[in-house]
Design an enzyme around this catalytic site. Sequence first.
Site, PDB file in Angstrom:
ATOM      1  N   GLY B  10      34.093 -18.123  63.380  1.00 19.25           N
ATOM      2  CA  GLY B  10      35.560 -18.060  63.309  1.00 19.25           C
ATOM      3  C   GLY B  10      36.236 -18.369  64.627  1.00 19.25           C
ATOM      4  O   GLY B  10      35.627 -18.291  65.692  1.00 19.25           O
ATOM      5  N   ILE B 126      35.904 -11.831  67.800  1.00 17.47           N
ATOM      6  CA  ILE B 126      37.223 -11.255  68.046  1.00 17.47           C
ATOM      7  C   ILE B 126      37.209  -9.760  67.725  1.00 17.47           C
ATOM      8  O   ILE B 126      38.025  -8.994  68.235  1.00 17.47           O
ATOM      9  CB  ILE B 126      38.274 -12.022  67.223  1.00 17.47           C
ATOM     10  CG1 ILE B 126      39.627 -11.885  67.890  1.00 17.47           C
ATOM     11  CG2 ILE B 126      38.307 -11.567  65.771  1.00 17.47           C
ATOM     12  CD1 ILE B 126      40.549 -13.009  67.557  1.00 17.47           C
ATOM     13  N   ASP B 127      36.267  -9.327  66.898  1.00 16.32           N
ATOM     14  CA  ASP B 127      36.216  -7.935  66.448  1.00 16.32           C
ATOM     15  C   ASP B 127      35.561  -6.993  67.452  1.00 16.32           C
ATOM     16  O   ASP B 127      35.584  -5.785  67.272  1.00 16.32           O
ATOM     17  CB  ASP B 127      35.452  -7.857  65.116  1.00 16.32           C
ATOM     18  CG  ASP B 127      36.218  -8.526  64.004  1.00 16.32           C
ATOM     19  OD1 ASP B 127      37.458  -8.518  64.044  1.00 16.32           O
ATOM     20  OD2 ASP B 127      35.580  -9.070  63.082  1.00 16.32           O
ATOM     21  N   ARG B 162      61.877   3.945  56.564  1.00 20.19           N
ATOM     22  CA  ARG B 162      60.744   3.392  55.848  1.00 20.19           C
ATOM     23  C   ARG B 162      59.454   3.652  56.599  1.00 20.19           C
ATOM     24  O   ARG B 162      59.438   3.711  57.833  1.00 20.19           O
ATOM     25  CB  ARG B 162      60.896   1.878  55.734  1.00 20.19           C
ATOM     26  CG  ARG B 162      61.894   1.467  54.704  1.00 20.19           C
ATOM     27  CD  ARG B 162      62.206   0.008  54.891  1.00 20.19           C
ATOM     28  NE  ARG B 162      63.089  -0.431  53.828  1.00 20.19           N
ATOM     29  CZ  ARG B 162      63.921  -1.446  53.928  1.00 20.19           C
ATOM     30  NH1 ARG B 162      63.982  -2.130  55.046  1.00 20.19           N
ATOM     31  NH2 ARG B 162      64.691  -1.786  52.916  1.00 20.19           N
ATOM     32  N   GLY B 170      39.501  -6.653  61.252  1.00 22.07           N
ATOM     33  CA  GLY B 170      38.426  -5.678  61.374  1.00 22.07           C
ATOM     34  C   GLY B 170      37.859  -5.287  60.023  1.00 22.07           C
ATOM     35  O   GLY B 170      38.258  -4.292  59.458  1.00 22.07           O
ATOM     36  N   GLU B 221      41.745  -4.196  58.309  1.00 24.89           N
ATOM     37  CA  GLU B 221      41.674  -4.734  56.948  1.00 24.89           C
ATOM     38  C   GLU B 221      40.533  -4.120  56.149  1.00 24.89           C
ATOM     39  O   GLU B 221      40.580  -4.048  54.926  1.00 24.89           O
ATOM     40  CB  GLU B 221      41.575  -6.262  56.952  1.00 24.89           C
ATOM     41  CG  GLU B 221      40.414  -6.771  57.780  1.00 24.89           C
ATOM     42  CD  GLU B 221      40.384  -8.292  57.947  1.00 24.89           C
ATOM     43  OE1 GLU B 221      41.004  -9.020  57.165  1.00 24.89           O
ATOM     44  OE2 GLU B 221      39.704  -8.737  58.901  1.00 24.89           O
ATOM     45  N   GLN B 273      46.306 -13.274  64.838  1.00 24.91           N
ATOM     46  CA  GLN B 273      45.534 -12.573  65.847  1.00 24.91           C
ATOM     47  C   GLN B 273      44.445 -13.432  66.485  1.00 24.91           C
ATOM     48  O   GLN B 273      43.891 -13.071  67.513  1.00 24.91           O
ATOM     49  CB  GLN B 273      44.880 -11.326  65.220  1.00 24.91           C
ATOM     50  CG  GLN B 273      45.883 -10.323  64.748  1.00 24.91           C
ATOM     51  CD  GLN B 273      45.292  -9.373  63.713  1.00 24.91           C
ATOM     52  OE1 GLN B 273      44.718  -8.364  64.054  1.00 24.91           O
ATOM     53  NE2 GLN B 273      45.435  -9.723  62.435  1.00 24.91           N
TER      54      GLN B 273
END
Lengths: 341, 341, 341, 341
Positions: B10, B126-127, B162, B170, B221, B273
């Site tokens: 990725g 990236i994680d 709200r 992630g 996520e 991101q």
Amino acid sequence: MRIGVLTGGGDCPGLNAVIRAVVRKGESVYGHSFVGFRDGWRGPLTGDTVPLDTAAVRGILPRGGTILGSSRTNPYAAVDGPSLIRENLAAAEIDALVAIGGEDTLGVAAQLHAEGLPVVGVPKTIDNDLFATDYTFGFDTAVNIATEAIDRLHTTAESHHRVLIVEVMGRHAGWIALHSGMAGGANVILIPERPFDFDKVCAFVEARFATHYAPIIVAAEGATPIAGTLVTREGELDAFGHVRLQGIAQVLETEIRGRTGRDARATVLGHLQRGGTPTAFDRWLATRFGLHAVDAVHEGDFGVMVALHGTRIDRVPLAEATRELKTVPEELYNEAETFFG
Amino acid sequence: MRIGVLTGGGDCPGLNAVIRAVVRKGESVYGHSFVGFRDGWRGPLTGDTVPLDTAAVRGILPRGGTILGSSRTNPYAAVDGPSLIRENLAAAEIDALVAIGGEDTLGVAAQLHAEGLPVVGVPKTIDNDLFATDYTFGFDTAVNIATEAIDRLHTTAESHHRVLIVEVMGRHAGWIALHSGMAGGANVILIPERPFDFDKVCAFVEARFATHYAPIIVAAEGATPIAGTLVTREGELDAFGHVRLQGIAQVLETEIRGRTGRDARATVLGHLQRGGTPTAFDRWLATRFGLHAVDAVHEGDFGVMVALHGTRIDRVPLAEATRELKTVPEELYNEAETFFG
Amino acid sequence: MRIGVLTGGGDCPGLNAVIRAVVRKGESVYGHSFVGFRDGWRGPLTGDTVPLDTAAVRGILPRGGTILGSSRTNPYAAVDGPSLIRENLAAAEIDALVAIGGEDTLGVAAQLHAEGLPVVGVPKTIDNDLFATDYTFGFDTAVNIATEAIDRLHTTAESHHRVLIVEVMGRHAGWIALHSGMAGGANVILIPERPFDFDKVCAFVEARFATHYAPIIVAAEGATPIAGTLVTREGELDAFGHVRLQGIAQVLETEIRGRTGRDARATVLGHLQRGGTPTAFDRWLATRFGLHAVDAVHEGDFGVMVALHGTRIDRVPLAEATRELKTVPEELYNEAETFFG
Amino acid sequence: MRIGVLTGGGDCPGLNAVIRAVVRKGESVYGHSFVGFRDGWRGPLTGDTVPLDTAAVRGILPRGGTILGSSRTNPYAAVDGPSLIRENLAAAEIDALVAIGGEDTLGVAAQLHAEGLPVVGVPKTIDNDLFATDYTFGFDTAVNIATEAIDRLHTTAESHHRVLIVEVMGRHAGWIALHSGMAGGANVILIPERPFDFDKVCAFVEARFATHYAPIIVAAEGATPIAGTLVTREGELDAFGHVRLQGIAQVLETEIRGRTGRDARATVLGHLQRGGTPTAFDRWLATRFGLHAVDAVHEGDFGVMVALHGTRIDRVPLAEATRELKTVPEELYNEAETFFG
């Protein structure tokens, strides 16, 4: 426990994040209460306090500066300074202190601890020149600001024929120049640790122009040419007694114009590098420093300072903070040199 | 030497910085030459190359993406994949490979090295979920983007009623959520490592409203509620066979509305991101990874991967990269919990 | 038609956006073809061209600088300049020219048009000092960069005791200083249109310190004190014949130190303000300028320049561009003065 | 005079800048005093006030949100609303009101003015859909945030094979989508004013993939497909009675997957677009709106609203604010279409 908190020395993004973490964890996890001392050591010296609780620290995480104010007051320079501090802490019923600051502030903390004061330190220096910790908060913010400045100059470098100079912070250590220069793709990086040779600088300048791009020079404010190599006359005083060639940016501008006949333009970032919101890294580091500092206080582990090693927050003796200046080692500067010219 | 370079997996800010550092040092310090392989392992598998020298890497340092392209091609899934790679490398007269990628890309690299291929790896995710290194590049950029998003929501949180939800990357590890949530001052952080209790989430939501601010929830996520606790019906399929409640942001929106009667609004950052220019930290790390990777190649030290430990770049066996997923440890999540509600 | 495009004068974010819009609409809507001339009027003068089509303009919208290069070459200063241009345009089979530039570039365009050349102009000046148009692209970007700088200094102003000075662009008109100073909440704004009184500046400085905040002064580079009011000695030359007190930032630093005894620190933004990606407004304006310029060319409406009036793009005679400098009117400066001190 | 100030409706960067300018000029130039009413029309309706002077507005210029709070309270929906307001204003000795808000807030202001209340309006809508003024503050900030998001997706678009979707604000007017889409170089822009054809959208998607880049679609939240053209089943309800395909981003994701077999990923910016610090343009506009609003109050020119025309601040009847929605005209959308595909 009733815990005092103070911030000393120069401005640094992340100070508020430390204060917030100390108070939030201290109140909610340990049930301690807090008192803020105003303007560094001036606060305990004069008994100048400000209320400090969860309400007081709401919303301050992303804000630069410090809600407690700061100063460079040294209690050891005042008559009976340490005694006055002890009296004021007793009067305010303070059981322990968290002192957030650099070499000077923590130096005082170490001395006061040696004389019996229960204090825990949190290291702070935008220059990242502290040996005991991998990084200090504020540094990442300063490096990003400087890098963004270099980025902007690059587009201009493609269409201009001027030497572009960026002066960044760093009187004694070149960390900001090194990191931002490497991250920004500078053509020359000048740092205090390595007096520079103007012949070489001008050679890099010409080499860069040969590729049809203008050169970008990043210079720490403490960078200096090798003694005796300036063409410009040094040391003249102006009407107020200041030396004429005040900043390194100006020395570079003048000297490069004189040697190469090329126009040079300086960007001097100045206090810009200390201001504004901290980066995510600095907020993370400052927050964790705060959490671990209040742990140390809670455990009665005084005379220590929190420090980052890898991804771990450790405690080291307060004296470590001031033992030695962490300067840029030769092998790191050599890495950067790969990209010069 | 003639060295091949490829990037797999990725997108991740900093890939170009690695490529540039490898080539710049390899050419100027060691006198090596370089060949780019296109689209990860698809390049050596099909012999798809692109010229790679100092001119080709000019100006790419601050740019996201990768000039070499990327793919998830696995040569071990192709007929005679490894043999084809060996043939193509021989045909292109390649002496060694630098493979930049995550678990999958480096897993292939490890296997090929075990079969005799001279390869050095550079870790990329990236994680930030790789055990062998303190940090991977791209992570700091993603965390800063998410933190900035949370910052913006805070001003709105002061005047709205709200629940504000931010979904960040992630799937298997919650590092981005943890760091950005702490740096941004989120009121709840949800990560895959810790299935969450909707009763508690709703309690934090109400506690926050009691202070007259709207709550901000940061969710990786891959975060999931404790099994069986959803009020909404799960598992329904839409016309294209996708599950109806696709993202965690939507699950949270729907469930919180259903349980508390309060309106909820989600911000889904998505590929944002992964994009844009890397932060100074990521450029610094990626550049140093590149410099040290080409050192390893030059020294003939193959089968290794560069890794960050503290401020030092080390080499570790390639197999380390894929040994185990680095998830968020309990004590770090507990630190974050200090600020919930 | 076959249309030439050139960019002249100083760097300005948005130049590439204009070029892209001209080419994209010209090719896809009108079926014209394009040729780029390199480095402003030097291109047609020497016949230096570069291919220009949809592929060539891909990805340039967000990029600062200009893919065509720029220069300040004046063909009327060259022997037979205009004739050479006519010959080179004929040789390249150019039917019309789009000239993007400031006063000088468009002045040449106006003169060449008067002598029969089919040319359409696009106004460009980062200083926003053109009467014929409400705004020029690049200005909004510069103002945002300067405003962000002032924002950062504000956090520092809360904890320091120094006068903070920001020097921004603007030799003849103070638009950038005025807009960024108002947007950033500066305590004093100094512009070329209004020679300033050092007594007043120092009074504002002291008034600000009385509120416990440090004052921030924004000064256009062309700002000057009222003649004869400097305490510092003017006009001394350095070794290279440059005047000693080169920049207004330095004059302010020195003089304020001398008069008030207070320390002052300058941030000099320099070329930073011209670099980097254009803001959304500047991309929108530059893109629309490009679309309307190629419309004018297509309709054979030469000798005109595109201009913004409200939200409308109009055409005005090229001569308008250079008729008069748009300086800051007194009533606007008075609005800003509301916030001084 | 004693002047009340209130802010109504949705959050919008620049509200604080208006309040500050009103107070600063009103106090220092005219010698008026001020009272803040809390939460829009709820303040005068219930007599809920907050002190408002120079000290209260210090430091708020760059901050999003509103120090006065906001609400959508409509006094005409309350029993004796208008009478209660008159009584409360009399009790607080208020001579005039400055009402800052959108269609609803200013609609109430117009009605109250018609019934004799001395009120001046300041227009506010992040959607920029007010006819009476060229721009409203907050819009430029939202457009820049959306543009930055698109910029980040572009780097990813170069190396991925997914359709990237960005959902931005705009229920009834597509200004944010139009401006950010053009500034960001989107491949398709979908706005409420122009129901879209999914066949065409998919054709643009495929055309873009043919150039080896992934397509980026910017969609206003109010964009809708031409009736009856959805392949997905509409109108299904979830457990809480919400329609299943809630947002346009999700409709696009699902439908594009279904029609083209290509993966699609959405970024939903949500409240992000309303938050954070205003851009320089928005601060400038908001500040000038505030200065001119207090001028109108001082001159007793009530029932008017300030408005931007070109670079001039004018006054228009309050009724203008609500007369008609300013939607995107066809010729502007056509300009944007030049860049589709």
